[in-house]
Design a protein around this motif. Structure first.
Motif, PDB file in Angstrom:
ATOM      1  N   PHE A  50       0.883  -1.091   0.181  1.00 49.34           N
ATOM      2  CA  PHE A  50       0.059  -0.145   0.226  1.00 49.34           C
ATOM      3  C   PHE A  50       0.837   1.312   0.018  1.00 49.34           C
ATOM      4  N   GLN A  51       1.873   1.395   0.833  1.00 48.78           N
ATOM      5  CA  GLN A  51       2.699   2.353   0.914  1.00 48.78           C
ATOM      6  C   GLN A  51       3.529   2.781  -0.467  1.00 48.78           C
ATOM      7  N   ARG A  52       3.884   1.552  -1.167  1.00 48.45           N
ATOM      8  CA  ARG A  52       4.465   1.806  -2.359  1.00 48.45           C
ATOM      9  C   ARG A  52       3.671   2.525  -3.428  1.00 48.45           C
ATOM     10  N   PHE A  53       2.287   2.000  -3.335  1.00 49.18           N
ATOM     11  CA  PHE A  53       1.293   2.880  -4.165  1.00 49.18           C
ATOM     12  C   PHE A  53       1.096   4.217  -3.832  1.00 49.18           C
ATOM     13  N   ASP A  54       1.161   4.483  -2.370  1.00 49.27           N
ATOM     14  CA  ASP A  54       0.754   5.814  -1.736  1.00 49.27           C
ATOM     15  C   ASP A  54       2.116   6.784  -1.965  1.00 49.27           C
ATOM     16  N   ASP A 107      -0.125  10.237   1.787  1.00 49.10           N
ATOM     17  CA  ASP A 107      -1.110  10.638   2.577  1.00 49.10           C
ATOM     18  C   ASP A 107      -2.225   9.675   3.292  1.00 49.10           C
ATOM     19  N   GLY A 108      -1.779   8.493   3.082  1.00 49.77           N
ATOM     20  CA  GLY A 108      -2.711   7.728   3.484  1.00 49.77           C
ATOM     21  C   GLY A 108      -3.825   6.952   2.749  1.00 49.77           C
ATOM     22  N   LYS A 109      -3.711   7.474   1.380  1.00 46.69           N
ATOM     23  CA  LYS A 109      -4.722   6.807   0.389  1.00 46.69           C
ATOM     24  C   LYS A 109      -4.230   6.924  -1.060  1.00 46.69           C
ATOM     25  N   ILE A 110      -4.442   6.223  -2.002  1.00 42.21           N
ATOM     26  CA  ILE A 110      -4.259   5.925  -3.042  1.00 42.21           C
ATOM     27  C   ILE A 110      -5.073   6.460  -4.032  1.00 42.21           C
ATOM     28  N   SER A 111      -4.703   7.575  -4.813  1.00 46.34           N
ATOM     29  CA  SER A 111      -5.522   8.311  -5.680  1.00 46.34           C
ATOM     30  C   SER A 111      -5.244   7.552  -7.231  1.00 46.34           C
ATOM     31  N   SER A 112      -6.204   7.998  -8.160  1.00 46.61           N
ATOM     32  CA  SER A 112      -6.061   7.411  -9.186  1.00 46.61           C
ATOM     33  C   SER A 112      -4.915   7.578 -10.107  1.00 46.61           C
ATOM     34  N   ASP A 113      -4.335   8.907  -9.738  1.00 46.84           N
ATOM     35  CA  ASP A 113      -2.875   9.538 -10.333  1.00 46.84           C
ATOM     36  C   ASP A 113      -1.942   8.212  -9.728  1.00 46.84           C
ATOM     37  N   GLU A 114      -1.938   8.004  -8.519  1.00 45.67           N
ATOM     38  CA  GLU A 114      -1.043   7.115  -7.963  1.00 45.67           C
ATOM     39  C   GLU A 114      -1.107   5.740  -8.566  1.00 45.67           C
ATOM     40  N   LEU A 115      -2.278   5.130  -8.645  1.00 42.45           N
ATOM     41  CA  LEU A 115      -2.547   3.834  -9.146  1.00 42.45           C
ATOM     42  C   LEU A 115      -1.922   3.683 -10.575  1.00 42.45           C
ATOM     43  N   SER A 116      -2.323   4.834 -11.439  1.00 47.04           N
ATOM     44  CA  SER A 116      -2.030   5.052 -12.806  1.00 47.04           C
ATOM     45  C   SER A 116      -0.278   4.769 -13.139  1.00 47.04           C
ATOM     46  N   ASP A 169     -15.156   7.608  -1.834  1.00 45.19           N
ATOM     47  CA  ASP A 169     -14.503   8.811  -1.743  1.00 45.19           C
ATOM     48  C   ASP A 169     -13.645   9.320  -2.517  1.00 45.19           C
ATOM     49  N   GLY A 170     -13.487   8.406  -3.600  1.00 48.83           N
ATOM     50  CA  GLY A 170     -12.582   8.677  -4.631  1.00 48.83           C
ATOM     51  C   GLY A 170     -11.056   8.431  -4.472  1.00 48.83           C
ATOM     52  N   PHE A 171     -10.890   7.822  -3.558  1.00 45.35           N
ATOM     53  CA  PHE A 171      -9.341   7.260  -3.083  1.00 45.35           C
ATOM     54  C   PHE A 171      -9.610   5.846  -2.682  1.00 45.35           C
ATOM     55  N   ILE A 172      -8.383   5.175  -2.544  1.00 42.39           N
ATOM     56  CA  ILE A 172      -8.532   3.929  -1.969  1.00 42.39           C
ATOM     57  C   ILE A 172      -7.498   3.918  -0.451  1.00 42.39           C
ATOM     58  N   ASN A 173      -8.056   3.559   0.489  1.00 45.24           N
ATOM     59  CA  ASN A 173      -7.524   3.574   1.605  1.00 45.24           C
ATOM     60  C   ASN A 173      -6.881   2.281   2.070  1.00 45.24           C
ATOM     61  N   LEU A 174      -6.305   2.060   3.049  1.00 47.85           N
ATOM     62  CA  LEU A 174      -5.590   0.896   3.565  1.00 47.85           C
ATOM     63  C   LEU A 174      -6.671  -0.113   3.814  1.00 47.85           C
ATOM     64  N   GLN A 175      -7.558   0.008   4.351  1.00 48.08           N
ATOM     65  CA  GLN A 175      -8.790  -1.116   4.602  1.00 48.08           C
ATOM     66  C   GLN A 175      -9.411  -1.627   3.262  1.00 48.08           C
ATOM     67  N   GLU A 176      -9.717  -0.899   2.284  1.00 49.46           N
ATOM     68  CA  GLU A 176     -10.171  -1.190   1.297  1.00 49.46           C
ATOM     69  C   GLU A 176      -8.939  -1.933   0.360  1.00 49.46           C
ATOM     70  N   PHE A 177      -7.818  -1.490   0.395  1.00 50.57           N
ATOM     71  CA  PHE A 177      -6.713  -2.231  -0.299  1.00 50.57           C
ATOM     72  C   PHE A 177      -6.375  -3.362   0.249  1.00 50.57           C
ATOM     73  N   ALA A 178      -6.597  -3.519   1.517  1.00 46.47           N
ATOM     74  CA  ALA A 178      -6.540  -4.875   2.210  1.00 46.47           C
ATOM     75  C   ALA A 178      -7.426  -5.908   1.885  1.00 46.47           C
ATOM     76  N   ASP A 179      -8.563  -5.328   1.746  1.00 45.09           N
ATOM     77  CA  ASP A 179      -9.832  -6.263   1.395  1.00 45.09           C
ATOM     78  C   ASP A 179      -9.776  -6.790  -0.035  1.00 45.09           C
ATOM     79  N   PHE A 180      -9.182  -5.904  -0.771  1.00 46.92           N
ATOM     80  CA  PHE A 180      -8.941  -6.270  -2.321  1.00 46.92           C
ATOM     81  C   PHE A 180      -8.132  -7.180  -2.339  1.00 46.92           C
TER      82      PHE A 180
END
Length: 160
Positions: free
Chosen positions: A27-31, A35-44, A71-82
């Motif tokens: 998650f931290q590599r993507f973020d 800021d504790g969340k992954i934006s679409s730009d970071e994912l891209s 909310d337009g971002f991926i937080n740690l819990q959403e990432f973990a669930d995925f």
């Protein structure tokens, strides 16, 4: 990767994350801005660094699938669930896809140079010697590179 006719299907992460600390590291590599969340730009950006030609539409679909609170971002819990989601084929397809991203020249093996290139693209500060140690740690047949079978063994950690 060839375009898929059924492009509304989003692939799962190309790894098996064994515990929450591993999930947090990825998650931290993507973020990238921390800021504790992954934006679409970071994912891209990460997808591009891995050599994927993911379109903006595909990034949007990935964000929609993972962003459960919308909310337009991926937080740690959403990432973990995925990351915990079942892929249906035991993850073999995703592992093959990940392997192919590292195998830049398509020769069926990940060399020290290929590993170094990908890790450098992802912002890792590692030397060729570091990559050689990583390769040696999973190189069961001693040929100096990692085959798909060795990669699969490493990523699945002997789990089915």
């Amino acid at each position: 990767m060839s375009p898929n006719e059924n492009s509304n299907v989003v692939t799962k992460p190309s790894m098996y994350l064994q515990d929450m600390s591993e999930v947090e590291k990825v998650f931290q590599r993507f973020d990238t801005n921390g800021d504790g969340k992954i934006s679409s730009d970071e994912l891209s950006g990460v997808m591009h660094a891995l050599g994927s030609t993911t379109s903006p539409d595909e990034i949007s679909r990935m964000m929609e699938e993972i962003d459960s609170d919308k909310d337009g971002f991926i937080n740690l819990q959403e990432f973990a669930d995925f990351c915990k989601a079942d892929t249906g084929d035991g993850g073999v397809g995703e592992l093959k896809e990940a392997f192919e991203m590292y195998d830049e020249d398509g020769d069926g093996a990940i060399s020290i140079g290929e590993l170094h290139l990908i890790l450098t693209r992802l912002g890792e500060d590692c030397t060729l010697q570091d990559c050689e140690k990583m390769i040696k740690s999973v190189d069961a047949d001693g040929d100096g590179s990692v085959s798909f079978a060795e990669f699969k063994q490493m990523m699945t950690n002997n789990k089915k």
